[in-house]
Design a protein around this motif. Structure first.
Motif, PDB file in Angstrom:
ATOM      1  N   SER A 185      -5.475 -11.397   6.065  1.00  0.00           N
ATOM      2  CA  SER A 185      -4.310 -11.567   5.197  1.00  0.00           C
ATOM      3  C   SER A 185      -4.734 -11.495   3.744  1.00  0.00           C
ATOM      4  CB  SER A 185      -3.633 -12.907   5.483  1.00  0.00           C
ATOM      5  OG  SER A 185      -3.141 -12.961   6.802  1.00  0.00           O
ATOM      6  N   LEU A 186      -3.930 -10.834   2.940  1.00  0.00           N
ATOM      7  CA  LEU A 186      -4.238 -10.673   1.525  1.00  0.00           C
ATOM      8  C   LEU A 186      -3.509 -11.744   0.722  1.00  0.00           C
ATOM      9  CD1 LEU A 186      -5.743  -8.760  -0.470  1.00  0.00           C
ATOM     10  CD2 LEU A 186      -3.538  -7.644  -0.830  1.00  0.00           C
ATOM     11  N   ILE A 211       0.849  -1.183   0.000  1.00  0.00           N
ATOM     12  CA  ILE A 211       0.000   0.000   0.000  1.00  0.00           C
ATOM     13  C   ILE A 211       0.884   1.231   0.000  1.00  0.00           C
ATOM     14  CG2 ILE A 211      -1.776   1.296   1.234  1.00  0.00           C
ATOM     15  CD1 ILE A 211      -2.761  -1.293   2.390  1.00  0.00           C
ATOM     16  N   GLY A 212       0.739   2.055  -1.016  1.00  0.00           N
ATOM     17  CA  GLY A 212       1.545   3.263  -1.117  1.00  0.00           C
ATOM     18  C   GLY A 212       0.884   4.430  -0.413  1.00  0.00           C
ATOM     19  N   ILE A 252      -8.457   0.064  -2.942  1.00  0.00           N
ATOM     20  CA  ILE A 252      -9.536   0.012  -1.958  1.00  0.00           C
ATOM     21  C   ILE A 252      -9.577  -1.362  -1.292  1.00  0.00           C
ATOM     22  CG2 ILE A 252     -12.051  -0.026  -1.700  1.00  0.00           C
ATOM     23  CD1 ILE A 252     -10.956   2.768  -1.870  1.00  0.00           C
ATOM     24  N   ALA A 253      -9.452  -2.420  -2.094  1.00  0.00           N
ATOM     25  CA  ALA A 253      -9.487  -3.776  -1.558  1.00  0.00           C
ATOM     26  C   ALA A 253      -8.318  -4.023  -0.610  1.00  0.00           C
ATOM     27  CB  ALA A 253      -9.481  -4.794  -2.693  1.00  0.00           C
ATOM     28  N   LYS A 254      -7.135  -3.544  -0.986  1.00  0.00           N
ATOM     29  CA  LYS A 254      -5.969  -3.740  -0.130  1.00  0.00           C
ATOM     30  C   LYS A 254      -6.094  -2.976   1.178  1.00  0.00           C
ATOM     31  CE  LYS A 254      -2.725  -4.584  -3.956  1.00  0.00           C
ATOM     32  NZ  LYS A 254      -1.533  -4.073  -4.681  1.00  0.00           N
ATOM     33  N   THR A 294      -6.400  -4.579   5.017  1.00  0.00           N
ATOM     34  CA  THR A 294      -5.520  -4.150   6.102  1.00  0.00           C
ATOM     35  C   THR A 294      -6.314  -3.688   7.305  1.00  0.00           C
ATOM     36  OG1 THR A 294      -3.817  -3.485   4.506  1.00  0.00           O
ATOM     37  CG2 THR A 294      -3.673  -2.549   6.723  1.00  0.00           C
ATOM     38  N   VAL A 295      -7.338  -2.877   7.067  1.00  0.00           N
ATOM     39  CA  VAL A 295      -8.153  -2.352   8.159  1.00  0.00           C
ATOM     40  C   VAL A 295      -8.915  -3.480   8.852  1.00  0.00           C
ATOM     41  CG1 VAL A 295     -10.125  -0.881   8.701  1.00  0.00           C
ATOM     42  CG2 VAL A 295      -8.359  -0.060   7.146  1.00  0.00           C
TER      43      VAL A 295
END
Length: 268
Positions: free
Chosen positions: A194-195, A143-144, A183-185, A189-190
């Protein structure tokens, strides 16, 4: 819009068909997400929560803004007829007072039943701070730097709600570069899950795809991790990928994903 009238329950878009399962999902969310140990919700807040769940389960599936406005108006009219007031549209979130975390950091939560909803009215700045705090604490590096405007924040809330529920899926539709994957990432995280999103290469094939899915199933079934499997249209290297995804979504399993010796080792 209905078909030719032969079946009043049918519709042109296949996902516009709503049944008792949707009603049960709304009621289950309503009952399981209330904070019974927290401040007592007044009648207005409970009604707003009910309207929120109806919008998430019904309106978010619609592909036409006209259809969405019609369903929202129907929800408001039904609530007004029963409770004599129209609730202001609001969002409920489990991380309005803190992102979903465990004592070990940003590891996936073991159960979504421990999460409760709180209303986000007037908490826009606080929500952004919570999202940014969750990202900064995350061990994930995918995530940038992001700037959250209202619509993006609302999408994060919607996707997070899905990820906090068991065995749910969501499809994000938009033009390329609109931020669907970001948005999905962020939502993963929130939500503290785990992705699972493999990097595709020129030699990536069906066997690699099944291996990735199998590793996710093992992490979820054996280790008890909550897994978010992220797949974009660019990841569909072979149309058979969609067949496997469809099997998982419709039947809850993928046939012959594990060999017999793998099954024996997993069970033992």
């Amino acid at each position: 819009p209905a078909d030719d009238g032969d079946d009043p329950g049918a519709s042109d878009p296949f996902h516009y068909t709503f049944d008792m399962h949707k009603t049960c999902t709304i009621l289950r969310s309503l009952l399981s997400k209330l904070d019974v140990d927290g401040p007592v919700l007044n009648d207005g807040a409970i009604v707003r929560l009910f309207a929120h769940e109806c919008r998430r389960e019904l309106v978010d599936m619609l592909v036409s803004q006209d259809d969405a406005r019609t369903v929202c108006a129907t929800i408001d009219a039904s609530i007004e007829a029963m409770f004599n007031f129209v609730p202001e549209p609001s969002f409920f979130s489990s991380f309005v007072y803190g992102a979903a975390e465990t004592s070990s950091g940003n590891m996936p939560a073991s159960s979504s039943t421990a999460l409760v909803y709180r209303e986000t009215v007037g908490a826009g700045v606080q929500l952004v701070a919570q999202v940014e705090a969750a990202i900064s604490k995350s061990r994930q590096k995918y995530i940038g730097s992001l700037v959250f405007f209202d619509d993006a924040l609302h999408h994060v809330l919607k996707v997070t709600r899905v990820l906090e529920s068991d065995r749910r899926s969501v499809m994000l539709v938009g033009v390329g570069g609109s931020g669907k994957k970001s948005i999905a990432k962020v939502a993963a995280t929130v939500a503290g899950v785990s992705l699972l999103h493999s990097t595709k290469g020129p030699t990536y094939g069906v066997s690699n795809f099944l291996d990735d899915l199998g590793s996710g199933f093992k992490r979820s079934g054996i280790k008890g991790e909550s897994i978010c499997f992220l797949m974009s249209d660019a990841d569909v290297c072979d149309s058979v990928f969609l067949d496997f995804v469809n099997q998982q979504l419709t039947m809850g399993r993928i046939s012959d994903i594990f060999q017999k010796e793998d099954v024996d080792s997993i069970v033992s």
